[in-house]
Write a protein that holds these residues in place. Structure first.
Motif, PDB file in Angstrom:
ATOM      1  N   ARG A 166       0.847  -1.186   0.000  1.00  0.00           N
ATOM      2  CA  ARG A 166       0.000   0.000   0.000  1.00  0.00           C
ATOM      3  C   ARG A 166       0.886   1.241   0.000  1.00  0.00           C
ATOM      4  O   ARG A 166       1.770   1.379   0.846  1.00  0.00           O
ATOM      5  N   THR A 168       1.246   5.357   0.247  1.00  0.00           N
ATOM      6  CA  THR A 168       0.606   6.545   0.797  1.00  0.00           C
ATOM      7  C   THR A 168       1.497   7.754   0.543  1.00  0.00           C
ATOM      8  O   THR A 168       2.670   7.618   0.175  1.00  0.00           O
ATOM      9  N   LEU A 169       0.956   8.913   0.762  1.00  0.00           N
ATOM     10  CA  LEU A 169       1.726  10.129   0.586  1.00  0.00           C
ATOM     11  C   LEU A 169       2.792  10.236   1.667  1.00  0.00           C
ATOM     12  O   LEU A 169       2.558   9.886   2.830  1.00  0.00           O
ATOM     13  N   SER A 170       3.954  10.727   1.287  1.00  0.00           N
ATOM     14  CA  SER A 170       5.039  10.889   2.264  1.00  0.00           C
ATOM     15  C   SER A 170       4.838  12.103   3.156  1.00  0.00           C
ATOM     16  O   SER A 170       5.437  12.192   4.227  1.00  0.00           O
ATOM     17  N   ALA A 173      -1.742  15.224   3.751  1.00  0.00           N
ATOM     18  CA  ALA A 173      -2.657  15.074   2.622  1.00  0.00           C
ATOM     19  C   ALA A 173      -2.965  16.408   1.948  1.00  0.00           C
ATOM     20  O   ALA A 173      -3.302  16.440   0.760  1.00  0.00           O
TER      21      ALA A 173
END
Length: 217
Positions: A166, A168-170, A173
């Protein structure tokens, strides 16, 4: 005449405290029950959407020179990305609003790229009630696309190794992300290029979940 005895102030104060504590407790119980019910209802709606959703296969042939829009896209690689950006902006229209929206979770769309050693296919999974809207949105931006319902695919073998990751943004958001305008290469070309190197017996699925943020964002 009845004998009315005066109420002790301390007793009256204790009774008022007990009454307020009872009302607060009752409100908390009702509120907690409402939260549990709403969460249960939203979970049931999400589960129903997943079980009754529609899987659409999207085939986008090469742009033909006979089409003015196709010629523009062919001469400008960023044009197709701009069309996709406009398509996602239109999909924001699936946002739910009003009081009843608290009982229903936001719609979630799944854009999927499924690759094997033999082919690379594109799919969109959506709630069944949004099928016509999704098809219309795709056609309005990519009129030469072929969109049709598909049978759910199964590419994972019964015997073998399956790995799930998965991404996700580092960062937070709300922070801006790099788009195709900031990249030196087409990110989709990089992804499909890696998928094209799969060996027989290997398969790869890339799934991107998209949901509207709502008007409060």
């Amino acid at each position: 005449m009845a004998d009315i005895s005066p109420i002790n102030p301390a007793t009256a104060y204790r009774q008022a405290i007990w009454a307020s504590e009872f009302l607060i407790g009752l409100i908390l119980v009702i509120g907690a029950g409402a939260v549990v019910f709403i969460n249960w209802l939203r979970f049931r709606i999400i589960k129903t959407r997943h079980l009754t959703g529609t899987l659409l296969q999207v085939s986008l042939p090469r742009w033909q020179e006979s089409s003015d829009k196709s010629s523009d896209v062919q001469n400008n690689p960023d044009a197709s990305a701009t069309l996709a950006e406009h398509m996602f902006s239109q999909l924001h229209g699936i946002t739910k609003s009003g009081f009843l929206s608290i009982f229903s979770p936001p719609y979630t769309l799944s854009f999927e790229i499924v690759a094997t050693s033999e082919s690379i296919k594109f799919f969109v999974f959506c709630p069944s009630e949004l099928e016509e809207q999704i098809i219309h949105t795709i056609y309005s931006n990519f009129p030469e696309a072929d969109v049709e319902p598909a049978v759910d695919y199964q590419i994972f073998p019964e015997v073998g190794f399956v790995d799930i990751t998965r991404l996700t943004l580092s960062g937070p958001a709300y922070a801006p992300i790099r788009t195709y305008r900031d990249l030196n290469v087409d990110p989709l070309t990089s992804i499909t290029g890696a998928m094209a190197n799969l060996q027989p017996g290997e398969a790869l699925v890339l799934q991107i979940l998209v949901a509207p943020t709502g008007n409060s964002w």
